[in-house]
Design an enzyme around this catalytic site. Structure first.
Site, PDB file in Angstrom:
ATOM      1  CG  ASP A  60      -0.717  -0.310  -5.225  1.00  0.00           C
ATOM      2  OD1 ASP A  60       0.177  -0.438  -6.070  1.00  0.00           O
ATOM      3  OD2 ASP A  60      -0.542  -0.485  -4.023  1.00  0.00           O
ATOM      4  CB  THR A  93       3.662  -1.573  -8.219  1.00  0.00           C
ATOM      5  OG1 THR A  93       2.708  -0.553  -8.046  1.00  0.00           O
ATOM      6  CG2 THR A  93       4.359  -1.821  -6.923  1.00  0.00           C
ATOM      7  CG  ASP A 393       2.093   3.102  -3.419  1.00  0.00           C
ATOM      8  OD1 ASP A 393       2.423   2.108  -2.765  1.00  0.00           O
ATOM      9  OD2 ASP A 393       1.655   3.042  -4.576  1.00  0.00           O
TER      10      ASP A 393
END
Length: 545
Positions: A60, A93, A393
């Site tokens: 992530d 991201t 997410d």
């Protein structure tokens, strides 16, 4: 010849002009390169040692950058980007950083050619407007209640994550959780508060397949007197308190002078009666379960268990809020203010279960709960943490779609389309801004290119808006058929954040570093020259080549 004038203190180092631009671009590219390999379904994981010495294994983008300690100011602002992206829309991201890095990279050539930074920024902003226009054109609306469609969407957003091998599991969890806590504000607006009302409980042990969304809440507590109080109540009446059920000591120190021995007895009796009154006020409403955030004295326990009421004490405030949302109770601050309407009756079952070696209280089977708990099981703590991040997410994606039910093609298809459109438009742009505009168009290709690189192929250029790269096989394919989608507002946010950040970094032409902490007056130590060396050194260290 006059003497040189010292404006800055000797401990400050100042760099200006193109040197700064290059340093900033290098730093940002270094950050982008760190994360570049973790974009797409074939992404690599990063393993980080955090400050406490624990390990984080993740891909992530935001989680990786959060753990990095970075010296260079420009790189720091890149990290802010991914944070903003995470807070705003929760997904994309990684893309945001890769895109911003690429934008700066293509700008480097122009700075070498002595273009002024504001010119480049103007062109970029123009490109951004056109890119968003293209997004609007290719976005398609969907029906939020079409479960399959939604699943496909959430799946494609977490297809890039580590848990994609568990397929629909995480997608299902995320969708269930977000649809439960969605609140209609009217006028077609949906407010979905993930942070407040979705609790993720990670319990090591069991298999990932055992994870589920509870129609209610659960928390890591047992009833106060396990032997006496019921551990399973069907359709419980729940009262939530925010006050202690125990005798309060006086604020300031009070001395009671007792002359006779009976007075002592009277005093104790008064304390007991006080507590008995408190309990009586609560018991007036015939609850089956009393939960308080504060303490519960032994005596109060006794009165409650005598009345057959289970009690739980010292609950976290956030948990209490969730229970209130789930079973329709109102949290009451003083027992004498209780009303019938404050009692929660919407829960179907209260039960204390033992998982592993801890007790967990469940309040489940609620009618129309507005809060829920996602129960994650898994083999190891690291695995659970990663699953939790992926779930975050996935839930953000589900939330975004509930808020803006519009989709754009995934797999780099959007970026390719934007890129192609901008290239066509660039020929109609007059003057010097044409070249940076075109370069911005090329920069958008960074996303599909990275996707392709991560699964090891080269890519071609597509005309069709839905042609993208299947990140698993690297084949150029139609995204509609593969059901690879992205949420519209994630993409829009990504583009905005990336370009705005690139402009900001390009506009910097001066870095003054080595600002010292204020020294205490009187202690006039000579300023240490080490600051200067560090300030010079870290620009060189950042450069990856």
């Amino acid at each position: 010849m006059q003497a040189p004038v010292l404006v800055l203190k000797d401990s400050l180092t100042r760099e200006s002009g193109s040197k700064v631009h290059h340093a900033n671009i290098q730093a940002s590219k270094a950050v982008a390169d760190i994360i570049r390999t973790s974009l797409g379904p074939r992404s690599m994981l990063k393993m980080l040692l955090d400050a406490a010495g624990g390990i984080v294994v993740t891909n992530d983008g935001n989680a990786i950058l959060r753990e990095l300690d970075i010296a260079h100011p420009a790189a720091k602002s890149m990290i802010e980007l991914s944070r903003t992206q995470d807070e705003e829309v929760g997904d994309g991201t990684t893309s945001v950083i890769v895109l911003a890095g690429e934008m700066l990279h293509v700008a480097e050539a122009f700075i070498d050619k002595k273009y002024h930074a504001t010119v480049i920024c103007r062109a970029y902003n123009k490109a951004l407007e056109d890119a968003l226009a293209v997004l609007d054109k290719i976005a398609m609306s969907i029906d939020v209640n079409d479960r399959l469609m939604m699943l496909g969407l959430v799946k494609s957003c977490i297809g890039t994550k580590f848990t994609s091998q568990f397929g629909d599991l995480i997608a299902d969890l995320a969708l269930d959780a977000t649809t439960i806590v969605g609140v209609d504000l009217g006028q077609g607006l949906r407010e979905v508060d993930i942070k407040k009302y979705i609790k993720v409980e990670k319990i090591p042990g069991g298999q990932l397949e055992d994870s589920k969304v509870l129609k209610g809440v659960m928390f890591n507590k047992d009833v106060v007197v396990p032997g006496k109080m019921r551990r399973k109540i069907v359709n419980p009446r729940i009262i939530l308190l925010d006050c202690p059920l125990e005798y309060k000591k006086g604020e300031n120190q009070t001395n009671a002078e007792l002359v006779k021995e009976e007075d002592w007895g009277v005093l104790l009796k008064m304390e007991e009666e006080y507590i008995e009154n408190l309990c009586a006020q609560v018991l007036r409403f015939k609850p089956d379960l009393v939960i308080t955030e504060k303490g519960l004295s032994d005596l109060a326990c006794h009165y409650l268990s005598k009345a057959g009421v289970s009690a739980i004490r010292r609950l976290r405030k956030t948990d209490n809020n969730r229970i209130a949302k789930a079973c329709g109770a109102v949290i009451v601050n003083r027992p004498d203010e209780l009303q019938e309407s404050d009692v929660g009756t919407r829960a179907g079952l209260f039960e204390v279960k033992k998982i592993g070696d801890e007790f967990f209280a469940y309040i489940v089977d609620c009618q129309d709960p507005k809060a829920c708990t996602v129960l994650l099981r898994g083999a190891s703590k690291d695995l659970l943490n990663e699953v939790e991040r992926n779930l975050q997410d996935a839930m953000s994606v589900a939330r975004n779609i509930l808020k803006h039910p519009k989709l754009v093609p995934g797999g780099g298809a959007t970026e390719l389309t934007v890129s192609a459109t901008l290239k066509q438009k660039s020929s109609s742009i007059e003057g010097i801004e044409k070249w940076p505009y075109e370069a911005a168009a090329v920069a958008f290709e960074a996303i599909p290119r990275t996707l392709a690189q991560n699964c090891g192929v080269n890519h071609a250029n597509g005309e069709n808006a839905w042609t993208g790269i299947d990140g698993n096989s690297g084949v150029i394919a139609d995204m509609k058929e593969l059901k690879i989608w992205d949420a519209y507002n994630v993409k829009a946010q990504t583009f905005k954040t990336a370009i705005e950040a690139a402009c900001m970094l390009l506009r910097i032409d001066d870095i003054v570093s080595g600002i010292k902490k204020k020294q205490a007056p009187g202690s006039t130590q000579p300023s240490k020259p080490t600051i200067e060396q560090e300030g010079d050194a870290d620009t060189e260290q950042m450069i990856p080549e």
